[in-house]
Write a protein that holds these residues in place. Structure first.
Motif, PDB file in Angstrom:
ATOM      1  N   GLN A  43       0.809  -1.221   0.000  1.00 38.03           N
ATOM      2  CA  GLN A  43       0.000   0.000   0.000  1.00 38.03           C
ATOM      3  C   GLN A  43       0.849   1.280   0.000  1.00 38.03           C
ATOM      4  N   ASN A  44       2.173   1.155   0.016  1.00 36.68           N
ATOM      5  CA  ASN A  44       3.043   2.333  -0.014  1.00 36.68           C
ATOM      6  C   ASN A  44       3.302   2.713  -1.478  1.00 36.68           C
ATOM      7  N   TYR A  45       2.293   3.259  -2.109  1.00 40.09           N
ATOM      8  CA  TYR A  45       2.345   3.564  -3.544  1.00 40.09           C
ATOM      9  C   TYR A  45       3.407   4.604  -3.876  1.00 40.09           C
ATOM     10  N   GLN A  46       3.595   5.582  -3.019  1.00 39.58           N
ATOM     11  CA  GLN A  46       4.606   6.615  -3.271  1.00 39.58           C
ATOM     12  C   GLN A  46       5.990   5.989  -3.374  1.00 39.58           C
ATOM     13  N   ALA A  47       6.325   5.112  -2.452  1.00 40.25           N
ATOM     14  CA  ALA A  47       7.633   4.443  -2.483  1.00 40.25           C
ATOM     15  C   ALA A  47       7.739   3.556  -3.715  1.00 40.25           C
ATOM     16  N   ARG A  48       6.700   2.817  -4.036  1.00 44.57           N
ATOM     17  CA  ARG A  48       6.750   1.910  -5.176  1.00 44.57           C
ATOM     18  C   ARG A  48       6.926   2.668  -6.491  1.00 44.57           C
TER      19      ARG A  48
END
Length: 130
Positions: free
Chosen positions: A94-99
């Motif tokens: 759910q850490n879309y920014q990091a991904r």
């Protein structure tokens, strides 16, 4: 915990590596704006040394300024110096920014499941005598 953390990073038998990103604030004082924590790893799939990036953090105000990329570069260079052929890490799905950031670096996204034995289960397994 603080004592064991310091020993892992700075002790005579240190086995964890750190990279730190810093910047000057408006008063020209140096402040830490990010860090990366890593350690050696080994892939049994291909018999190659690697390095595991255990933690990467950049202060919110400094994201998209190159600090994260610089930290990954520093860890990658250390990994190569230690004979590694790859760098790997995990992130929460759910850490879309990091991904998105990792994808821009050219990282591939592998679906994996992480497992851990801790607490009472760890105590039970680690104290068994054979």
């Amino acid at each position: 915990p603080a004592r064991t953390f310091r020993a892992a990073l700075f002790g005579n038998n240190a086995f964890v590596f750190r990279a730190v990103a810093d910047a000057e604030d408006e008063d020209r004082k140096i402040q830490v704006i990010g860090y990366a924590i890593s350690h050696d790893s080994f892939s049994t799939d291909d018999g190659q040394r690697g390095m595991y990036l255990a933690d990467l953090f950049v202060e919110e105000a400094w994201r998209r300024e190159g600090a994260g990329r610089a930290l990954i570069e520093a860890v990658s260079k250390r990994a190569r110096q230690r004979g590694a052929t790859h760098l790997w890490w995990t992130s929460l799905s759910q850490n879309y920014q990091a991904r998105r950031f990792y994808k821009r670096l050219g990282a591939t996204d592998h679906p994996v499941h992480a497992h851990a034995i801790d607490g009472p289960a760890f105590d039970r397994f680690s104290s068994k005598r054979r």
